[in-house]
Motif scaffolding. Structure first.
Motif, PDB file in Angstrom:
ATOM      1  N   THR A 192      -9.975   6.292  -0.818  1.00 55.64           N
ATOM      2  CA  THR A 192      -9.503   5.597   0.386  1.00 55.64           C
ATOM      3  C   THR A 192      -8.030   5.198   0.313  1.00 55.64           C
ATOM      4  OG1 THR A 192     -10.240   3.435  -0.481  1.00 55.64           O
ATOM      5  CG2 THR A 192     -11.807   4.699   0.873  1.00 55.64           C
ATOM      6  N   VAL A 193      -7.447   5.236  -0.900  1.00 58.47           N
ATOM      7  CA  VAL A 193      -6.050   4.833  -1.031  1.00 58.47           C
ATOM      8  C   VAL A 193      -5.216   5.945  -1.672  1.00 58.47           C
ATOM      9  CG1 VAL A 193      -4.437   3.183  -2.062  1.00 58.47           C
ATOM     10  CG2 VAL A 193      -6.648   2.394  -1.186  1.00 58.47           C
ATOM     11  N   TYR A 194      -5.629   6.430  -2.819  1.00 56.03           N
ATOM     12  CA  TYR A 194      -4.785   7.343  -3.585  1.00 56.03           C
ATOM     13  C   TYR A 194      -4.631   8.694  -2.889  1.00 56.03           C
ATOM     14  CZ  TYR A 194      -4.834   4.144  -7.563  1.00 56.03           C
ATOM     15  OH  TYR A 194      -4.652   3.058  -8.374  1.00 56.03           O
ATOM     16  N   ILE A 195      -5.742   9.311  -2.490  1.00 49.33           N
ATOM     17  CA  ILE A 195      -5.635  10.614  -1.824  1.00 49.33           C
ATOM     18  C   ILE A 195      -4.913  10.505  -0.482  1.00 49.33           C
ATOM     19  CG2 ILE A 195      -6.979  12.417  -0.682  1.00 49.33           C
ATOM     20  CD1 ILE A 195      -8.830  12.504  -2.967  1.00 49.33           C
TER      21      ILE A 195
ATOM     22  N   PHE B 135      -2.640   8.538   0.293  1.00 55.27           N
ATOM     23  CA  PHE B 135      -1.220   8.268   0.046  1.00 55.27           C
ATOM     24  C   PHE B 135      -0.443   9.576  -0.114  1.00 55.27           C
ATOM     25  CE2 PHE B 135       2.423   7.550  -2.718  1.00 55.27           C
ATOM     26  CZ  PHE B 135       3.025   6.445  -2.129  1.00 55.27           C
ATOM     27  N   TYR B 136      -1.060  10.590  -0.725  1.00 53.42           N
ATOM     28  CA  TYR B 136      -0.376  11.851  -1.004  1.00 53.42           C
ATOM     29  C   TYR B 136      -0.706  12.957  -0.017  1.00 53.42           C
ATOM     30  CZ  TYR B 136       0.754   9.814  -5.568  1.00 53.42           C
ATOM     31  OH  TYR B 136       1.230   8.999  -6.578  1.00 53.42           O
TER      32      TYR B 136
ATOM     33  N   GLY C  47       2.216   6.159  -7.195  1.00 53.46           N
ATOM     34  CA  GLY C  47       2.783   5.995  -5.849  1.00 53.46           C
ATOM     35  C   GLY C  47       2.295   4.743  -5.155  1.00 53.46           C
ATOM     36  N   PRO C  48       0.974   4.511  -5.030  1.00 56.43           N
ATOM     37  CA  PRO C  48       0.501   3.270  -4.407  1.00 56.43           C
ATOM     38  C   PRO C  48       0.978   2.017  -5.137  1.00 56.43           C
ATOM     39  CG  PRO C  48      -1.270   4.877  -4.483  1.00 56.43           C
ATOM     40  CD  PRO C  48      -0.124   5.457  -5.268  1.00 56.43           C
ATOM     41  N   PHE C  49       1.093   2.087  -6.467  1.00 56.03           N
ATOM     42  CA  PHE C  49       1.556   0.921  -7.209  1.00 56.03           C
ATOM     43  C   PHE C  49       3.018   0.606  -6.859  1.00 56.03           C
ATOM     44  CE2 PHE C  49       3.099  -1.399 -10.912  1.00 56.03           C
ATOM     45  CZ  PHE C  49       2.080  -2.314 -11.102  1.00 56.03           C
ATOM     46  N   MET C  50       3.846   1.619  -6.724  1.00 51.06           N
ATOM     47  CA  MET C  50       5.233   1.395  -6.331  1.00 51.06           C
ATOM     48  C   MET C  50       5.319   0.859  -4.915  1.00 51.06           C
ATOM     49  SD  MET C  50       6.868   2.045  -9.021  1.00 51.06           S
ATOM     50  CE  MET C  50       8.500   1.843  -8.301  1.00 51.06           C
ATOM     51  N   LEU C  51       4.382   1.288  -4.054  1.00 53.41           N
ATOM     52  CA  LEU C  51       4.345   0.753  -2.694  1.00 53.41           C
ATOM     53  C   LEU C  51       4.055  -0.740  -2.703  1.00 53.41           C
ATOM     54  CD1 LEU C  51       4.373   1.132   0.377  1.00 53.41           C
ATOM     55  CD2 LEU C  51       1.952   1.787   0.237  1.00 53.41           C
ATOM     56  N   MET C  52       3.161  -1.172  -3.600  1.00 52.63           N
ATOM     57  CA  MET C  52       2.861  -2.602  -3.686  1.00 52.63           C
ATOM     58  C   MET C  52       4.077  -3.387  -4.173  1.00 52.63           C
ATOM     59  SD  MET C  52      -1.085  -2.862  -5.058  1.00 52.63           S
ATOM     60  CE  MET C  52      -0.912  -1.658  -6.374  1.00 52.63           C
ATOM     61  N   VAL C  53       4.874  -2.777  -5.035  1.00 49.36           N
ATOM     62  CA  VAL C  53       6.108  -3.443  -5.482  1.00 49.36           C
ATOM     63  C   VAL C  53       7.068  -3.614  -4.313  1.00 49.36           C
ATOM     64  CG1 VAL C  53       8.143  -3.214  -6.972  1.00 49.36           C
ATOM     65  CG2 VAL C  53       5.872  -2.592  -7.852  1.00 49.36           C
TER      66      VAL C  53
ATOM     67  N   PRO D 156      -0.775  -0.181   4.314  1.00 49.51           N
ATOM     68  CA  PRO D 156      -1.474   0.452   5.438  1.00 49.51           C
ATOM     69  C   PRO D 156      -2.966   0.715   5.190  1.00 49.51           C
ATOM     70  CG  PRO D 156      -0.326   2.121   4.182  1.00 49.51           C
ATOM     71  CD  PRO D 156      -0.088   0.822   3.478  1.00 49.51           C
ATOM     72  N   TYR D 157      -3.521   0.243   4.081  1.00 50.74           N
ATOM     73  CA  TYR D 157      -4.902   0.582   3.736  1.00 50.74           C
ATOM     74  C   TYR D 157      -5.815  -0.639   3.841  1.00 50.74           C
ATOM     75  CZ  TYR D 157      -2.181   4.373   1.726  1.00 50.74           C
ATOM     76  OH  TYR D 157      -1.289   5.402   1.541  1.00 50.74           O
ATOM     77  N   ARG D 158      -7.108  -0.373   4.060  1.00 54.40           N
ATOM     78  CA  ARG D 158      -8.074  -1.461   4.200  1.00 54.40           C
ATOM     79  C   ARG D 158      -8.387  -2.139   2.871  1.00 54.40           C
ATOM     80  NH1 ARG D 158     -12.718   0.770   8.425  1.00 54.40           N
ATOM     81  NH2 ARG D 158     -11.309   1.044  10.237  1.00 54.40           N
ATOM     82  N   MET D 159      -8.393  -1.379   1.813  1.00 57.83           N
ATOM     83  CA  MET D 159      -8.727  -1.967   0.505  1.00 57.83           C
ATOM     84  C   MET D 159      -7.615  -2.927   0.085  1.00 57.83           C
ATOM     85  SD  MET D 159      -9.883  -0.159  -3.069  1.00 57.83           S
ATOM     86  CE  MET D 159     -11.559  -0.029  -2.449  1.00 57.83           C
ATOM     87  N   PRO D 160      -7.977  -4.134  -0.335  1.00 61.26           N
ATOM     88  CA  PRO D 160      -6.961  -5.123  -0.720  1.00 61.26           C
ATOM     89  C   PRO D 160      -6.104  -4.647  -1.888  1.00 61.26           C
ATOM     90  CG  PRO D 160      -9.099  -6.177  -0.415  1.00 61.26           C
ATOM     91  CD  PRO D 160      -9.331  -4.708  -0.344  1.00 61.26           C
ATOM     92  N   GLN D 161      -4.856  -5.105  -1.888  1.00 60.35           N
ATOM     93  CA  GLN D 161      -3.931  -4.697  -2.940  1.00 60.35           C
ATOM     94  C   GLN D 161      -4.403  -5.163  -4.323  1.00 60.35           C
ATOM     95  OE1 GLN D 161       0.274  -5.534  -1.951  1.00 60.35           O
ATOM     96  NE2 GLN D 161      -0.430  -6.037   0.111  1.00 60.35           N
TER      97      GLN D 161
END
Length: 347
Positions: free
Chosen positions: A70-73, A75-76, A210-216, A226-231
């Protein structure tokens, strides 16, 4: 004649004559030491934690798998409508690879948990189906060594599990995470579970960059999530994958070494001990079950007899070679003579 014999009273035959005026007593049990009590506590804890750890493993796996899809795929990769296979090749190949890893993890974990590792009585019951129990005991007499705890004859490579309270065929160790022993019939699934999980953890950490850098960037107020799953769950999953990848990877590497050298965990310790004695005697120790790396892999994965080579890479329920009571030997084995007082202290 037969009826009189069937109604004859049973008379007990004394095995020894007691001394006059001395009560008949049984041999007193040895008082448990502090180490015995600690060992018993550890065994009971391991047995009780089994269902809890399986539930925890299911929850953590579900969380990380959900996070990945739901987040990693997303994202890319995004599915592009109307572009067909060529326009979505990256998305399709990533999904196929990811589903293969998930299948390998879940299937092998399920097999490792639900497949009995094999015990002396289970194996004999299958081979002596329809026979009387006395016939089964006569069959068991073919195995000279006897377990000190369950008092049953034990075949080669069989050891007693203090948690399961029985002898396990080709015993490696008791794993609370599968609430089961790792033995002859489920060792393959345990090893492949460690392998798939390690590969998946490395891939998960890589995909999470990639998602980790987005959280930064979000923390710096330069982007939105932009995702439903909490950071917090995503960050926790990334850290969890790093920790599990290191721990399980180390354990998996150890078990691959044991597989390539045709040893179990207990046998490796015993063999190292025997190697030291052989060295003092000026002799050389050889593992009698070792057929070389290729031969050991073919035997472990039952390749060539049960299925083609590629079945080693598929999470299928494929039984091992043999019944776990007798093993083919290379003829190079060194048998150490401990003398007539040997009590199998190495196990």
């Amino acid at each position: 004649m037969a009826s009189s014999a069937s109604t004859a009273a049973f008379a007990a035959v004394p095995t020894s004559d007691p001394v006059d005026n001395e009560p008949i007593t049984t041999r007193p049990r040895r008082k448990p030491t502090f180490a015995d009590k600690i060992e018993l506590l550890i065994d009971r804890t391991s047995s009780g934690l089994g269902p809890i750890l399986i539930t925890l493993a299911f929850v953590l796996l579900s969380m990380t798998i959900t996070c990945y899809f739901t987040v990693y795929i997303p994202f890319y990769y995004q599915w592009n409508e109307g572009e067909g296979f060529q326009g979505n090749a990256g998305y399709i190949m990533t999904m196929v690879w990811s589903l293969y890893l998930v299948w390998g993890i879940i299937a092998n974990y399920y097999y490792a948990v639900t497949t009995p590792p094999g015990s002396v009585l289970d194996g004999l019951a299958a081979e002596n189906e329809g026979n009387h129990f006395q016939d089964v005991l006569m069959e068991m007499e073919k195995f000279p060594p006897t377990c000190k705890r369950c008092h049953l004859p034990k075949p080669e490579r069989t050891h007693h599990c203090s948690v399961c309270k029985k002898c396990i065929l080709k015993y490696d160790h008791h794993c609370p995470w599968i609430h089961n022993c790792v033995g002859h019939f489920n060792h393959r699934y345990f090893l492949m579970f460690l392998t798939y999980l390690t590969i998946a953890c490395v891939y998960f950490v890589y995909m999470g960059i990639g998602p980790f850098m987005l959280m930064v960037e979000i923390e710096q107020h330069t982007a939105t999530w932009p995702y439903r799953m909490p950071q917090g769950i995503v960050a926790f999953s990334e850290v969890l994958a790093c920790a599990i990848g290191l721990a399980v990877g180390g354990m998996g590497g150890w078990h691959w070494y044991l597989t390539l050298t045709a040893q179990t965990t207990l046998e490796q310790y015993n063999n190292n001990y025997i190697k030291g004695i052989c060295k003092k005697k000026g002799d050389r120790f050889s593992n009698m079950y070792d057929f070389g790396i290729i031969g050991n892999l073919l035997d472990f994965f039952n390749v060539g007899r049960r299925g083609p080579w590629y079945t080693a890479f598929l999470p299928l329920r494929i039984p091992p070679i043999g019944n776990g009571k007798r093993f083919e030997k290379s003829g190079r084995g060194y048998v150490l003579d401990f003398g007539p007082d040997d009590e199998d202290d190495l196990v």
